[in-house]
Design a protein around this motif. Structure first.
Motif, PDB file in Angstrom:
ATOM      1  N   CYS A  98       0.838  -1.212   0.000  1.00 51.22           N
ATOM      2  CA  CYS A  98       0.000   0.000   0.000  1.00 51.22           C
ATOM      3  C   CYS A  98       0.868   1.256   0.000  1.00 51.22           C
ATOM      4  N   ARG A  99       1.915   1.231   0.799  1.00 55.87           N
ATOM      5  CA  ARG A  99       2.828   2.383   0.863  1.00 55.87           C
ATOM      6  C   ARG A  99       3.455   2.634  -0.509  1.00 55.87           C
ATOM      7  N   GLN A 100       3.947   1.550  -1.137  1.00 53.87           N
ATOM      8  CA  GLN A 100       4.600   1.677  -2.442  1.00 53.87           C
ATOM      9  C   GLN A 100       3.618   2.162  -3.517  1.00 53.87           C
ATOM     10  N   MET A 101       2.417   1.607  -3.510  1.00 53.61           N
ATOM     11  CA  MET A 101       1.431   2.017  -4.514  1.00 53.61           C
ATOM     12  C   MET A 101       1.084   3.487  -4.350  1.00 53.61           C
ATOM     13  N   LYS A 102       1.018   3.936  -3.104  1.00 58.25           N
ATOM     14  CA  LYS A 102       0.739   5.362  -2.854  1.00 58.25           C
ATOM     15  C   LYS A 102       1.845   6.244  -3.455  1.00 58.25           C
ATOM     16  N   VAL A 103       3.103   5.820  -3.307  1.00 58.16           N
ATOM     17  CA  VAL A 103       4.222   6.566  -3.885  1.00 58.16           C
ATOM     18  C   VAL A 103       4.063   6.619  -5.409  1.00 58.16           C
ATOM     19  N   TRP A 104       3.776   5.450  -6.019  1.00 53.89           N
ATOM     20  CA  TRP A 104       3.612   5.408  -7.478  1.00 53.89           C
ATOM     21  C   TRP A 104       2.448   6.292  -7.934  1.00 53.89           C
ATOM     22  N   LEU A 105       1.391   6.277  -7.130  1.00 55.98           N
ATOM     23  CA  LEU A 105       0.215   7.099  -7.436  1.00 55.98           C
ATOM     24  C   LEU A 105       0.608   8.573  -7.454  1.00 55.98           C
ATOM     25  N   LEU A 136      -4.821   0.396   4.279  1.00 53.19           N
ATOM     26  CA  LEU A 136      -5.188   1.435   3.313  1.00 53.19           C
ATOM     27  C   LEU A 136      -5.163   2.807   3.973  1.00 53.19           C
ATOM     28  N   HIS A 137      -5.765   2.856   5.158  1.00 48.32           N
ATOM     29  CA  HIS A 137      -5.877   4.113   5.871  1.00 48.32           C
ATOM     30  C   HIS A 137      -4.491   4.685   6.201  1.00 48.32           C
ATOM     31  N   GLU A 138      -3.628   3.824   6.744  1.00 48.09           N
ATOM     32  CA  GLU A 138      -2.284   4.274   7.134  1.00 48.09           C
ATOM     33  C   GLU A 138      -1.471   4.772   5.945  1.00 48.09           C
ATOM     34  N   ALA A 139      -1.678   4.123   4.796  1.00 50.44           N
ATOM     35  CA  ALA A 139      -0.921   4.524   3.603  1.00 50.44           C
ATOM     36  C   ALA A 139      -1.581   5.711   2.895  1.00 50.44           C
ATOM     37  N   GLY A 140      -2.828   5.976   3.229  1.00 52.85           N
ATOM     38  CA  GLY A 140      -3.571   7.008   2.516  1.00 52.85           C
ATOM     39  C   GLY A 140      -3.863   6.582   1.089  1.00 52.85           C
ATOM     40  N   LEU A 141      -4.074   5.279   0.898  1.00 51.94           N
ATOM     41  CA  LEU A 141      -4.308   4.750  -0.449  1.00 51.94           C
ATOM     42  C   LEU A 141      -5.794   4.476  -0.674  1.00 51.94           C
ATOM     43  N   PRO A 142      -6.377   5.062  -1.729  1.00 51.63           N
ATOM     44  CA  PRO A 142      -7.780   4.747  -2.039  1.00 51.63           C
ATOM     45  C   PRO A 142      -7.924   3.260  -2.384  1.00 51.63           C
ATOM     46  N   PRO A 143      -9.034   2.633  -1.985  1.00 51.01           N
ATOM     47  CA  PRO A 143      -9.171   1.172  -2.068  1.00 51.01           C
ATOM     48  C   PRO A 143      -9.093   0.586  -3.477  1.00 51.01           C
TER      49      PRO A 143
END
Ligand code: C2E
Ligand code: CA
Ligand code: CA
Ligand code: CA
Length: 276
Positions: A98-105, A136-143
């Motif tokens: 989730c953290r990595q996907m948030k960075v890519w986003l 999800l919440h901790e990473a700030g990543l939309p589901p």
């Protein structure tokens, strides 16, 4: 003859001894690995078969062992499952992906999602859907940027699976059935489980003989009727790509496109193939 038997016995017990100590050693090392940051996620691209564009990445666990080097999950996931180490490992994998996907986003990769493999042991935990929500919440990543890959083995407890999957779907997270066709469950589960995607197991794709072709065609036929997307994994050759395209399989993944890549290389691949 007596001598021979004796030395055979010695050989056997030494081998056994080594197996046991290796296993204990591996278990001890794995316990340490979780705390010491020796685990890493590599990422393998998933492609759309009609546009040849990248649609997402599957996170695959690697262990950077200080002595043995990079160890693939086949060597240690079963130990993790038997010792409950799968709980902290699985939690780390989920959060890291989730953290990595948030960075890519944040680098503009809006069209992609990340897929995470979930062990049946993690899935059996009643708190699992909450753990997903927390990651999800901790990473700030939309589901919608997260997908979970589970195997047919979770169908062993169908009631639990339906309830857990329903909660996960309510979060807005995607669900795939991994290794499809290899489990003992059946297509009948498909109508009961709220799932988005089926991954045709690599064993069918690897050898496109008449019966495997027939199996792939029927999986595609049923999935299409049920509005479930199908991805073929273990795609290594252009012939396999052509067969899958001909039969309107929507997606593919495999060495033909790319092996799993460390995060930085995965990002380079994304930049090249996301169609932006
Ligand atoms: P899987 O989820 O079925 O993943 C596909 C495996 O096939 C991966 O092996 C991948 O590297 C390999 N593969 C992909 N394309 C090809 C191809 O074209 N040809 C061939 N021969 N192989 C291909 P890997 O990374 O060693 O992972 C093995 C298994 O370990 C995975 O199978 C999955 O069940 C498990 N696993 C991996 N990461 C995790 C994780 O984070 N958590 C859990 N619980 N299990 C994981
Ligand atoms: Ca998988
Ligand atoms: Ca698989
Ligand atoms: Ca597998």
């Amino acid at each position: 003859a007596k001598e021979g038997r004796k030395s055979n016995f010695c050989f056997f017990s030494e081998e056994l001894h080594q197996k046991i100590t290796n296993r204990l050693e591996l278990e001890r090392d794995l316990r340490r690995a979780v705390g010491q940051g020796e685990l890493e996620l590599w990422y393998q691209p998933k492609m759309n078969l009609s546009s040849s564009r990248l649609i997402g990445m599957e996170a695959l666990l690697r262990w950077k062992h200080p002595v043995y080097g990079i160890i693939a999950p086949g060597q240690f996931i079963h130990i993790a499952e038997e010792t409950n180490l799968i709980t902290p490992i699985g939690e780390w994998v989920l959060k890291e992906a989730c953290r990595q996907m948030k960075v890519w986003l944040e680098h503009g990769m809006e069209g992609l999602s990340v897929a995470v493999n979930i062990s049946f042991r993690q899935f059996a935990d009643h708190e699992f859907p909450e753990l997903v929500a927390k990651a999800l919440h901790e990473a700030g990543l939309p589901p919608q940027y997260l997908e979970l890959e589970i195997t047919e083995s979770v169908a062993q407890n169908a009631m639990h699976a339906i309830s857990a999957l329903t909660k996960i779907k309510e979060l807005g997270v995607g669900v795939s059935i991994d290794d499809f066709g290899t489990g003992y469950s059946s297509l009948s589960y498909l109508s009961q489980f709220p799932i988005d995607r089926l991954k045709i197991d690599q064993s069918f794709v690897r050898n496109l003989n008449a019966s495997n072709q027939a199996i792939i065609r029927s999986i595609l036929d049923i999935a299409n009727h049920m509005n479930i997307t199908v991805i073929a994994e273990g795609v290594e050759t252009l012939e396999q790509v052509h067969f899958l395209q001909q039969h309107r399989c929507q997606e593919a993944q495999g060495y033909y496109y790319s092996k799993p890549l460390p995060a930085e290389q995965a990002f380079e691949y994304m930049v090249k193939h996301s169609g932006k």
